[in-house]
Design a protein around this motif. Structure first.
Motif, PDB file in Angstrom:
ATOM      1  N   PRO A 150       0.808  -1.233   0.000  1.00 15.68           N
ATOM      2  CA  PRO A 150       0.000   0.000   0.000  1.00 15.68           C
ATOM      3  C   PRO A 150       0.834   1.272   0.000  1.00 15.68           C
ATOM      4  O   PRO A 150       0.528   2.223  -0.736  1.00 15.68           O
ATOM      5  CB  PRO A 150      -0.833  -0.129   1.278  1.00 15.68           C
ATOM      6  CG  PRO A 150      -0.995  -1.609   1.460  1.00 15.68           C
ATOM      7  CD  PRO A 150       0.316  -2.201   1.005  1.00 15.68           C
ATOM      8  N   ARG A 151       1.900   1.321   0.793  1.00 15.89           N
ATOM      9  CA  ARG A 151       2.714   2.539   0.848  1.00 15.89           C
ATOM     10  C   ARG A 151       3.479   2.780  -0.443  1.00 15.89           C
ATOM     11  O   ARG A 151       3.813   3.910  -0.778  1.00 15.89           O
ATOM     12  CB  ARG A 151       3.697   2.449   2.021  1.00 15.89           C
ATOM     13  CG  ARG A 151       3.029   2.549   3.380  1.00 15.89           C
ATOM     14  CD  ARG A 151       2.464   3.933   3.606  1.00 15.89           C
ATOM     15  NE  ARG A 151       1.697   4.044   4.831  1.00 15.89           N
ATOM     16  CZ  ARG A 151       1.060   5.137   5.210  1.00 15.89           C
ATOM     17  NH1 ARG A 151       1.108   6.219   4.456  1.00 15.89           N
ATOM     18  NH2 ARG A 151       0.363   5.161   6.330  1.00 15.89           N
ATOM     19  N   GLN A 152       3.772   1.703  -1.182  1.00 14.71           N
ATOM     20  CA  GLN A 152       4.481   1.863  -2.445  1.00 14.71           C
ATOM     21  C   GLN A 152       3.589   2.449  -3.529  1.00 14.71           C
ATOM     22  O   GLN A 152       4.081   3.069  -4.476  1.00 14.71           O
ATOM     23  CB  GLN A 152       5.032   0.507  -2.912  1.00 14.71           C
ATOM     24  CG  GLN A 152       6.183  -0.017  -2.081  1.00 14.71           C
ATOM     25  CD  GLN A 152       6.649  -1.381  -2.570  1.00 14.71           C
ATOM     26  OE1 GLN A 152       5.846  -2.289  -2.748  1.00 14.71           O
ATOM     27  NE2 GLN A 152       7.935  -1.514  -2.805  1.00 14.71           N
ATOM     28  N   MET A 153       2.283   2.252  -3.411  1.00 13.63           N
ATOM     29  CA  MET A 153       1.358   2.751  -4.426  1.00 13.63           C
ATOM     30  C   MET A 153       1.441   4.262  -4.547  1.00 13.63           C
ATOM     31  O   MET A 153       1.282   4.832  -5.636  1.00 13.63           O
ATOM     32  CB  MET A 153      -0.073   2.330  -4.087  1.00 13.63           C
ATOM     33  CG  MET A 153      -0.315   0.836  -4.148  1.00 13.63           C
ATOM     34  SD  MET A 153      -2.004   0.436  -3.668  1.00 13.63           S
ATOM     35  CE  MET A 153      -1.896  -1.361  -3.549  1.00 13.63           C
ATOM     36  N   ILE A 154       1.668   4.928  -3.417  1.00 16.10           N
ATOM     37  CA  ILE A 154       1.771   6.386  -3.422  1.00 16.10           C
ATOM     38  C   ILE A 154       2.917   6.830  -4.322  1.00 16.10           C
ATOM     39  O   ILE A 154       2.761   7.663  -5.212  1.00 16.10           O
ATOM     40  CB  ILE A 154       2.006   6.917  -1.990  1.00 16.10           C
ATOM     41  CG1 ILE A 154       0.871   6.472  -1.072  1.00 16.10           C
ATOM     42  CG2 ILE A 154       2.140   8.431  -1.998  1.00 16.10           C
ATOM     43  CD1 ILE A 154       1.129   6.790   0.392  1.00 16.10           C
ATOM     44  N   ALA A 155       4.094   6.238  -4.101  1.00 15.95           N
ATOM     45  CA  ALA A 155       5.276   6.648  -4.846  1.00 15.95           C
ATOM     46  C   ALA A 155       5.242   6.153  -6.282  1.00 15.95           C
ATOM     47  O   ALA A 155       5.725   6.833  -7.201  1.00 15.95           O
ATOM     48  CB  ALA A 155       6.530   6.126  -4.143  1.00 15.95           C
ATOM     49  N   ALA A 156       4.646   4.973  -6.508  1.00 14.19           N
ATOM     50  CA  ALA A 156       4.669   4.377  -7.844  1.00 14.19           C
ATOM     51  C   ALA A 156       3.766   5.096  -8.829  1.00 14.19           C
ATOM     52  O   ALA A 156       4.047   5.120 -10.032  1.00 14.19           O
ATOM     53  CB  ALA A 156       4.270   2.905  -7.759  1.00 14.19           C
ATOM     54  N   SER A 157       2.687   5.689  -8.347  1.00 13.75           N
ATOM     55  CA  SER A 157       1.697   6.264  -9.252  1.00 13.75           C
ATOM     56  C   SER A 157       2.294   7.336 -10.156  1.00 13.75           C
ATOM     57  O   SER A 157       2.052   7.351 -11.370  1.00 13.75           O
ATOM     58  CB  SER A 157       0.514   6.828  -8.457  1.00 13.75           C
ATOM     59  OG  SER A 157       0.956   7.779  -7.521  1.00 13.75           O
ATOM     60  N   SER A 158       3.072   8.241  -9.603  1.00 14.43           N
ATOM     61  CA  SER A 158       3.642   9.309 -10.422  1.00 14.43           C
ATOM     62  C   SER A 158       4.674   8.765 -11.404  1.00 14.43           C
ATOM     63  O   SER A 158       4.799   9.265 -12.529  1.00 14.43           O
ATOM     64  CB  SER A 158       4.283  10.379  -9.528  1.00 14.43           C
ATOM     65  OG  SER A 158       5.286   9.814  -8.718  1.00 14.43           O
ATOM     66  N   THR A 159       5.420   7.711 -11.012  1.00 18.17           N
ATOM     67  CA  THR A 159       6.394   7.116 -11.916  1.00 18.17           C
ATOM     68  C   THR A 159       5.704   6.451 -13.099  1.00 18.17           C
ATOM     69  O   THR A 159       6.167   6.538 -14.243  1.00 18.17           O
ATOM     70  CB  THR A 159       7.256   6.081 -11.162  1.00 18.17           C
ATOM     71  OG1 THR A 159       7.874   6.700 -10.040  1.00 18.17           O
ATOM     72  CG2 THR A 159       8.333   5.501 -12.071  1.00 18.17           C
ATOM     73  N   LEU A 160       4.570   5.793 -12.853  1.00 20.08           N
ATOM     74  CA  LEU A 160       3.821   5.159 -13.935  1.00 20.08           C
ATOM     75  C   LEU A 160       3.269   6.203 -14.904  1.00 20.08           C
ATOM     76  O   LEU A 160       3.259   5.998 -16.122  1.00 20.08           O
ATOM     77  CB  LEU A 160       2.681   4.319 -13.355  1.00 20.08           C
ATOM     78  CG  LEU A 160       3.118   3.069 -12.580  1.00 20.08           C
ATOM     79  CD1 LEU A 160       1.926   2.449 -11.869  1.00 20.08           C
ATOM     80  CD2 LEU A 160       3.763   2.054 -13.519  1.00 20.08           C
TER      81      LEU A 160
END
Length: 439
Positions: free
Chosen positions: A331-341
């Protein structure tokens, strides 16, 4: 410091949406202006005989600017706040479209498309983060769906506006500027408090490739395909012989196809191995452009239906890849991953219009269909390869409808969602401890 406005426990989706009607209305107007100018510029470039290669490079400028805006706008927001950032960028976008009408030169248009892309990236950041800040966890999903419906309606309205006047003159450029400027009024006058200006740091590209190679490749490749559709479909329709009214109808069909097909395809991906749905959608997306090109020599109604199918399938792939990537994230990785995607998508979109423009110069309208087919064949082959290298995830995250144009604000949506889930978990744990001790 602004107090966060969160819907109460008794709120419904309708009442929550009514409270933020100004934001929804403003975003609809903004997307109407964006949709109008994208098709308008493609048509006018064809009238001015820019050529497919030059037109493609010019239209790619939007995505270069969008890519830059995705990175730089959060920093601007932290410096001057949401309201000033929104006002400045909307004014910049309004000015840019007017300069197109005054200086009809490929070099000037390319720079202005870059400026427009940068501006709209920032506008999406401000508006969507504001919308997110107004939603409770219980209503966020339904409000996001309302927002996406409004976005599709706005984008479709922009295509209809092509019929107001001829693309040869100034009127449509002025209308586009007026619509974008009008979007400022409801948003700047809304009483909703400004959201928190902080934004999470993105997960690195290398780290995300290790976590989900298919997700990263898919977002990049669908960026190419969607960049082709959103930037060059109007040019393609013009070159197969449609008049302005026909081009407008074709673009509306693409948008409606994207709105209609995303939901059933996404829900199917929640029920089975998501990669199977991605593979099937990619294969159909490779076949659909060929059918579209064959339909171009037939009736207009058949061509519009083929356009709706082609656009609907292609525009459904990006949110599938987002959902698949989230299946492998904490769940915490989703925050950071969204902008990279989103950045991967934006990087791909830069290459879409320029590549298809070159092909259309050499092979005519067939180059448009062939380019889209080739991209989706590549997606299908890589998906099939990854299915042989890795088992499906044990659990899948719920699918969420994706935007017709990717916006750099997924991090805002994910951030608030995870924070509220964390707060709820903490509250439940505290409640359990209280019951356990008899207090």
């Amino acid at each position: 410091m602004a107090v966060r406005s969160v819907p109460g426990a008794g709120d419904t989706t309708a009442s929550a949406a009514l409270r933020i009607w100004a934001l929804l209305f403003g975003m609809a107007a903004m997307l109407a202006g964006n949709g109008l100018q994208s098709s308008l510029l493609g048509l006018r470039a064809d009238v001015e005989n820019f050529g497919g290669t030059v037109t493609g490079l010019m239209m790619s400028g939007y995505f270069v600017g969008f890519f830059a805006g995705s990175i730089l706008t959060p920093k601007l927001i932290r410096r001057v706040g949401h309201v000033r950032t929104f006002a400045a960028l909307a004014s910049l976008a309004s000015i840019a479209i007017l300069i197109h009408s005054v200086l009809v030169l490929p070099s000037v248009w390319t720079v202005m498309r870059l400026v427009t892309g940068f501006s709209f990236a920032g506008l999406y950041v401000v508006a969507e983060s504001w919308l997110n800040d107004s939603a409770s966890n219980a209503l966020r999903g339904s409000l996001l769906a309302v927002y996406m419906i409004v976005s599709y309606l706005g984008l479709g309205a922009g295509q209809v506006m092509l019929n107001v006047a001829s693309p040869d003159g100034y009127a449509l450029f002025i209308l586009c500027s007026v619509v974008i400027s009008f979007a400022l009024i409801p948003i700047l006058l809304t009483a909703a408090p400004q959201p928190d200006a902080s934004a999470p740091s993105p997960l690195s590209v290398r780290a995300l490739i290790r976590i989900s190679p298919l997700g990263m490749f898919g977002c990049f490749a669908t960026g190419i395909a969607n960049g082709v559709i959103l930037a060059m479909a109007a040019v393609y329709a013009r070159r197969v012989g449609l008049d302005v009214g026909g081009v407008s109808g074709f673009m509306v069909a693409i948008v409606l196809g994207g709105a209609i097909l995303q939901w059933p395809i996404g829900k199917l991906s929640d029920l089975v191995d998501r990669r199977k749905v991605i593979l099937l959608t990619a294969v159909l997306s490779a076949v659909a452009p060929i059918g579209l090109h064959l339909a171009a020599s037939g009736s207009l109604s058949a061509f519009l239906v083929a356009g709706a199918v082609t656009g609907g399938l292609a525009l459904s792939l990006y949110p599938l890849f987002l959902a698949y990537t989230n299946d492998w994230l904490e769940p915490r990785q989703m925050i950071a991953a969204s902008s990279t995607l989103v950045l991967a998508y934006g990087a791909g979109a830069i290459f879409g219009p320029s590549g298809v423009g070159w092909l259309m110069d050499r092979f005519g309208p067939l180059g448009f269909a062939a380019y889209l087919a080739a991209i989706h064949v590549a997606i299908a082959l890589f998906t099939l390869y990854r299915m042989t290298r890795r088992a499906a995830p044990e659990a899948q995250e719920d699918y969420v409808i994706g935007p017709v144009q990717a916006s750099p604000t997924g991090a805002y949506w994910a951030e608030a969602l995870v924070e509220e889930e964390s707060d709820q978990d903490s509250a439940e744990e505290s409640s359990d401890r209280s019951r356990g001790t008899g207090r």
